[in-house]
Design an enzyme around this catalytic site. Structure first.
Site, mmCIF file in Angstrom:
data_model
loop_
_atom_site.group_PDB
_atom_site.id
_atom_site.type_symbol
_atom_site.label_atom_id
_atom_site.label_comp_id
_atom_site.label_asym_id
_atom_site.label_seq_id
_atom_site.Cartn_x
_atom_site.Cartn_y
_atom_site.Cartn_z
ATOM 1 N N LYS A 50 0.830 -1.208 0.000
ATOM 2 C CA LYS A 50 0.000 0.000 0.000
ATOM 3 C C LYS A 50 0.864 1.257 0.000
ATOM 4 O O LYS A 50 0.499 2.276 -0.587
ATOM 5 C CB LYS A 50 -0.930 0.000 1.218
ATOM 6 N N LYS B 139 -1.217 11.182 6.492
ATOM 7 C CA LYS B 139 -0.789 10.108 7.392
ATOM 8 C C LYS B 139 -0.076 9.016 6.621
ATOM 9 O O LYS B 139 0.997 8.551 7.022
ATOM 10 C CB LYS B 139 -2.007 9.550 8.129
#
Length: 292
Positions: free
Chosen positions: A176, A244
């Site tokens: 990811k 983030k």
């Protein structure tokens, strides 16, 4: 084997994406138990037949398969490793599937703690945004033990169409990070292309007809550029969450001794937007950097 008759599925996190994902599992005929910090976000699921759990602890004590889709690594850590968390109260032999984008090192910790209690933990972050979640066409990248992945794959197929086992615990999260790194620089290119078209006096919609199917084509260009042009900055994926993710990727790259100048530039631009109150906007709001 997981089947509808003897499986209770728990789902924690019913936000922009989690709500749709949990809904697919409910429509597939599984008993569904849900928990979210804001109960109102689960209202639609509850009206459709899902049951409410008052805490992760209560959910873990009843569900043999648990999905989580929360916001930040700190939330993941609390939900899994906290005093009232999943691992301490989970059913032996159960399966935990974290679909949050989180730190690879945390995914490994969760796997190790779960294994000590005879629980299978899989990190399975996703890509595809709100559209992919609604249409059950997410890309799912999974890490963990192969046998555990194979067991839960039928459930993942209710959520996505591109489901790839990437390897050991943490491998899903590392994959990811690759995804987010690619998106970060691409979003700059998408925005600059649209702004350039506007300044050149072109019709941006027509420009998109030409460039989305050529070598410049990308998911962001096809799906997010039209939202920019329509002034739609509602979150399919929050800027605050993308920041983030970029921070996690930059930290991981630093640990590997790798420079990521494209990623660093993208994060700096998004940081500026967040400082101006755009943290809850969708990532396509990067367009505003050039418009403000």
């Amino acid at each position: 084997m997981i089947n509808r008759e003897n499986t209770v599925i728990g789902f924690i996190g019913t936000g922009v994406m989690g709500n749709s994902m949990a809904g697919h599992l409910l429509k597939a005929g599984y008993s569904l138990l849900v928990y979210s910090r804001t109960k109102e976000k689960a209202a639609e699921l509850l009206e459709s037949g899902a049951k409410w759990a008052a805490s992760p602890k209560e959910l873990a004590e009843k569900a043999s398969v648990v999905f989580t889709m929360v916001g930040y690594p700190a939330d993941v850590e609390e939900v899994y490793l906290g005093e009232n968390g999943l691992i301490k109260h989970g059913l032996p032999g159960g399966y935990f599937i974290d679909m949050t984008t989180s730190a690879p090192s945390l995914a490994v910790r969760i796997y190790e703690e779960a294994k000590r209690r005879d629980i299978h933990a899989i990190d399975a972050p996703v890509s595809g945004g709100d559209v992919g979640a609604k249409e059950a066409k997410l890309s799912i990248m999974a890490g963990g033990e192969k046998d555990a992945f194979d067991t839960v794959r039928p459930l993942l197929e209710y959520l996505g169409t591109n489901i790839v086992y990437q390897g050991n615990p943490g491998a899903g999260q590392h994959t990811k990070m690759c995804n987010q790194i690619a998106i970060a620089s691409n979003m700059i290119g998408v925005c600059e292309a649209i702004i350039y078209a506007e300044k050149a006096g072109l019709n941006p919609e027509n420009v998109l007809k030409s460039i989305t199917t050529g070598a410049a084509g990308s998911w962001s260009l096809s799906n997010l550029a039209p939202r920019m042009l329509n002034g739609n900055f509602e979150p399919g994926f929050y800027i605050k969450h993308f920041i983030k993710d970029m921070k996690i990727a930059m930290d991981e790259a630093e640990h590997m001794g790798m420079k990521v100048p494209g990623l660093a530039l993208a994060k700096s631009l998004y940081d500026q937007l967040a400082e101006h109150g755009e943290g809850n906007s969708g990532t396509q709001a990067l367009y505003k950097y050039w418009k403000n």
